[in-house]
Write a protein that holds these residues in place. Sequence first.
Motif, PDB file in Angstrom:
ATOM      1  N   ARG A  64      36.854  41.205  34.372  1.00 36.79           N
ATOM      2  CA  ARG A  64      37.622  40.003  34.298  1.00 36.79           C
ATOM      3  C   ARG A  64      39.109  40.214  34.064  1.00 36.79           C
ATOM      4  NH1 ARG A  64      33.452  35.412  32.458  1.00 36.79           N
ATOM      5  NH2 ARG A  64      31.751  36.842  32.377  1.00 36.79           N
ATOM      6  N   ASP A  65      40.039  39.753  34.457  1.00 33.79           N
ATOM      7  CA  ASP A  65      41.280  39.966  34.024  1.00 33.79           C
ATOM      8  C   ASP A  65      42.174  38.552  34.053  1.00 33.79           C
ATOM      9  OD1 ASP A  65      43.829  41.077  33.215  1.00 33.79           O
ATOM     10  OD2 ASP A  65      43.874  42.609  34.885  1.00 33.79           O
ATOM     11  N   ASP A  66      43.434  38.253  33.311  1.00 34.15           N
ATOM     12  CA  ASP A  66      44.119  37.129  33.688  1.00 34.15           C
ATOM     13  C   ASP A  66      44.892  37.219  35.032  1.00 34.15           C
ATOM     14  OD1 ASP A  66      43.733  36.457  30.906  1.00 34.15           O
ATOM     15  OD2 ASP A  66      45.396  37.584  30.239  1.00 34.15           O
ATOM     16  N   HIS A  67      44.804  35.840  35.518  1.00 35.90           N
ATOM     17  CA  HIS A  67      45.646  35.603  36.631  1.00 35.90           C
ATOM     18  C   HIS A  67      47.100  36.034  36.439  1.00 35.90           C
ATOM     19  CE1 HIS A  67      47.087  33.183  40.163  1.00 35.90           C
ATOM     20  NE2 HIS A  67      45.749  33.299  40.621  1.00 35.90           N
ATOM     21  N   PRO A 101      38.508  40.764  46.150  1.00 34.69           N
ATOM     22  CA  PRO A 101      38.993  41.141  44.858  1.00 34.69           C
ATOM     23  C   PRO A 101      40.089  40.153  44.073  1.00 34.69           C
ATOM     24  CG  PRO A 101      39.501  42.748  46.467  1.00 34.69           C
ATOM     25  CD  PRO A 101      38.962  41.748  46.983  1.00 34.69           C
ATOM     26  N   GLY A 102      40.006  39.893  42.978  1.00 30.78           N
ATOM     27  CA  GLY A 102      40.833  38.677  42.423  1.00 30.78           C
ATOM     28  C   GLY A 102      40.452  37.287  42.524  1.00 30.78           C
ATOM     29  N   ILE A 103      39.091  37.138  42.898  1.00 28.37           N
ATOM     30  CA  ILE A 103      38.632  35.730  43.273  1.00 28.37           C
ATOM     31  C   ILE A 103      38.325  35.171  41.679  1.00 28.37           C
ATOM     32  CG2 ILE A 103      36.246  36.720  43.326  1.00 28.37           C
ATOM     33  CD1 ILE A 103      35.730  34.391  45.213  1.00 28.37           C
ATOM     34  N   SER A 104      38.643  33.964  41.611  1.00 28.05           N
ATOM     35  CA  SER A 104      38.226  33.284  40.194  1.00 28.05           C
ATOM     36  C   SER A 104      36.819  32.945  40.406  1.00 28.05           C
ATOM     37  CB  SER A 104      38.730  32.080  40.089  1.00 28.05           C
ATOM     38  OG  SER A 104      38.422  31.177  41.024  1.00 28.05           O
ATOM     39  N   ALA A 105      36.211  32.818  39.023  1.00 27.87           N
ATOM     40  CA  ALA A 105      34.998  32.548  38.767  1.00 27.87           C
ATOM     41  C   ALA A 105      34.614  31.193  39.594  1.00 27.87           C
ATOM     42  CB  ALA A 105      34.352  32.455  37.458  1.00 27.87           C
ATOM     43  N   ALA A 106      35.394  30.193  39.415  1.00 27.57           N
ATOM     44  CA  ALA A 106      35.343  28.770  40.302  1.00 27.57           C
ATOM     45  C   ALA A 106      34.978  28.991  41.603  1.00 27.57           C
ATOM     46  CB  ALA A 106      36.476  27.914  39.599  1.00 27.57           C
ATOM     47  N   GLU A 107      35.870  29.946  42.258  1.00 29.28           N
ATOM     48  CA  GLU A 107      35.761  30.060  43.595  1.00 29.28           C
ATOM     49  C   GLU A 107      34.458  30.803  44.113  1.00 29.28           C
ATOM     50  OE1 GLU A 107      36.858  30.263  47.858  1.00 29.28           O
ATOM     51  OE2 GLU A 107      37.203  28.988  46.149  1.00 29.28           O
ATOM     52  N   ALA A 136      36.931  41.343  39.492  1.00 31.77           N
ATOM     53  CA  ALA A 136      37.019  42.498  40.156  1.00 31.77           C
ATOM     54  C   ALA A 136      35.756  43.565  40.073  1.00 31.77           C
ATOM     55  CB  ALA A 136      38.294  43.235  40.054  1.00 31.77           C
ATOM     56  N   LEU A 137      35.564  44.164  40.924  1.00 29.65           N
ATOM     57  CA  LEU A 137      34.654  45.330  40.906  1.00 29.65           C
ATOM     58  C   LEU A 137      35.095  46.445  40.043  1.00 29.65           C
ATOM     59  CD1 LEU A 137      32.752  45.866  44.118  1.00 29.65           C
ATOM     60  CD2 LEU A 137      32.280  44.182  42.201  1.00 29.65           C
TER      61      LEU A 137
END
Length: 154
Positions: A94-97, A61-67, A107-108
């Motif tokens: 989606r949420d801000d880092h 959870p919290g993974i970026s789209a790039a990762e 996140a799901l």
Amino acid sequence: MAETKLRAGDPDLAETALDAQIGYNLRRASALALNDFAVEIAEAALRPVTYGMLAVIDERPGISAAELCRRLGMKSANMAPLLAELEERGLVERDDHAEDKRVRVLALTKAAKKAMPAWRLKVLRHEDRFLHKLTAKERATLLRLLRLIWTDED
């Protein structure tokens, strides 16, 4: 470059027969796996790629789209519409880092978190059915060999 021509009786002919080619056998196994996966997870309307995305997001959870792209070996251009689809279906948010506002983290949703254990069980059931002819040791060997092909790890 000289062209090699095979003739009947050539000992290499058996090695070049279609059913002796690894790529052909991988493709046949893949087709069988994809068809069975589709049947098992039909009610969730997930494809192997979207299930894979959800599974990785669930695991990280919290993974970026790039990762996520990197982990799944996908191009960003291919990932973007799939993420949009999962977001539209209420499965991903989606949420801000926290530290870098240029990055969006994934996140799901609550609904996807609730459904994920059942989806994972369905995928395990599919793999058991698909690989039923293999022993546990053979499955482990197959997994190790497949990973050797596509990973950069030694």
